[in-house]
Each structure stands twice: as structure tokens, then as C-alpha cells.
Design an enzyme around this catalytic site. Sequence first.
Site, mmCIF file in Angstrom:
data_model
loop_
_atom_site.group_PDB
_atom_site.id
_atom_site.type_symbol
_atom_site.label_atom_id
_atom_site.label_comp_id
_atom_site.label_asym_id
_atom_site.label_seq_id
_atom_site.Cartn_x
_atom_site.Cartn_y
_atom_site.Cartn_z
ATOM 1 N N HIS A 42 -4.412 28.067 43.888
ATOM 2 C CA HIS A 42 -3.339 27.171 44.315
ATOM 3 C C HIS A 42 -2.026 27.692 43.729
ATOM 4 C CE1 HIS A 42 -1.024 23.339 43.204
ATOM 5 N NE2 HIS A 42 -0.946 23.406 44.516
ATOM 6 N N HIS A 85 8.942 26.599 43.525
ATOM 7 C CA HIS A 85 8.080 25.441 43.324
ATOM 8 C C HIS A 85 8.886 24.158 43.512
ATOM 9 C CE1 HIS A 85 4.345 23.854 40.987
ATOM 10 N NE2 HIS A 85 4.560 23.227 42.114
#
Length: 291
Positions: A42, A85
Site C-alpha cells: 500500500h 500523500h
Amino acid sequence: MRTFAALALSLAFASVAFALNCNGHTELCDRKYSNVTFLGTHNSPFVGVLPADNQLETVTQQLSGGIRYLTAQTHDKDGAIELCHTSCILLDVGLLQDYLKDIKTWMDGNPNEVVTLLLTNQDAIDINKFADAFKAVGLDAYAYAPGADLAMNDWPTLGTMVSNKKRLVVFMDYHADTSKVPWILDEFKYYFETPFDTTDENFAQCTLDRPQGASADGRMYIVNHFLDIEIFPGVLIPNLADAGKTNSMTSILAQTDLCYTQYKRTPNVVLLDFASIGDEMKAQDDLNNLG
Ligand SMILES: *[C@@H]1O[C@H](CO)[C@@H](O)[C@H](O)[C@H]1NC(C)=O
């Protein structure tokens, strides 16, 4: 003369055995892509020990360690596709293209490996710009284009993908358009996912979370087996301290057993944070029924 024949024969066998090895196992060559379980990383590009990081090893190290399923989050930064992110202010690890180049280099050196890349595209960046990033490093050459939407049983075997040299499968969560780029596939046409960002260390569910309201039938599925911790009300970060437990055989198989009970088939993908900690490769062999 006889020695020569024996040598030629053993060389022939050696090359056959080599050609028939897919992702480290001859058995996997005959298995359809849709019937293989991959343990995946991930947020594979976010490497480090800061709160916005998800992995401890670089993408090249992840691949060398056996990971064949990579996910990456992309964002638009002043017209460039960057790996950020949530936002590029929080964490920006650079251009998608540079990350793709590392994957290309690794795949060049490992011709029997089938790799999958799942990209997110929350900012609705034009699909052609993604294609350009792949083309700039030559990675599009490996990308598998099914031609038409595939039913679960229509996927080729890993062996076919390896021998055709179309051994990179690319998915995108939102805004894929196969009429423009036939090898960037619509994730939710092919998969469903269980919930992500859980803080339940027991992962005591295998619920269909996305696409909402869809049927599990006919879709491969992705199990999000990564644990978050709530550091302030509403602020979740990846739980590094408990990664050993989360990524243990016991924890992974407890959730995948639950999934099997529910859907009568093994998950196609199990995504982990800090995948270099734990038993992920053993769990992958176990889920694929490999000794
Ligand atoms: C692959 O097929 C076998 C036999 O039908 C099944 O038991 C297993 O769960 C399947 N695995 C996946 C990932 O679909």
C-alpha cells in the site's frame, strides 16, 4: 557424441524450466491472473519512518523482496504528476515518471515476473498524461491491454503474460478511460475492496466497501490489511509499532479465512503497510497453495 547430445538435451530442459517459471513458481504459469493471490504494498512510494510514510523499503527493494503488486497515490502539482500523500504539501516524493523508471529497470532484469501497478487519481489528471509518463521510460511496452473488458475467467495465465512480454497490469481507481489508453484499466470494473484505514487490529471484517453497492460476483478483490492508529481525534497514521503483528501469518490468514468464508474464494490482493516486516511472502505462498 553422446555427451554432446546429453548436454544439448539438458540445456534444452534447462531453458524450458526457465521459461516456465512465473513469479518464482512453475505452478503459477498455468494459473489465470485472476486466480492468483498477490501480497502487495500500500502506498509503495512513501518510504521512511515519518507519519506520512507507509513502507520501509524502496520500490526496487520491494520488488527484489518478492512483492509483485504495488499501489501508488498520484496528485497534480503545477501540471506534473507527482507521488504525494493526500497533498503535495504533506509529502511529495517526486515525479511518477521517476518511480516508473525504477519499475522498468527492475522488470528489464527480471523477464519472468508479472507485476501489477494500481494508481490512484483523485485529482482527475488526464489519462493521456499518465500514458506519457509510462512512455517516457518505455514501461508502456510491458503493459497488458485486454482489448475488451474481461470477465474474471477470461484473464490470461501468468505463463501467457510472460511469454507475450505483456506482464505489467496497470489499474487506476478513478478516471481511467480505456478508449484513450487501453492498458490503464478501471480498477472498480475488475475489483472490489474491503475498507481501508481501519484501527481494528483484529481486521474482523471482509466487507465490500468500494465500489459502493456493487456486487462481489464477477469481481476480483483487494483486502486492505493495514492498520492505522489515531494519534489525535480524527488523525490517523500508519501503525508502524504493531506492523510485526499485523503482517504475521496469523493476522493475515485470520482475515483472509474470514473472506474465504464470505466469498468462497481467496482474495486476489492483500495490501500491507511496512511489508518488509512480517511473513508476507509465506502468507502469499500459503494463499496460492504453494508448498
Ligand atoms: C483459485 O481457484 C481455486 C480453485 O477454484 C480456489 O480455491 C481459489 O480460491 C482461487 N484463488 C483466487 C485468488 O481466486
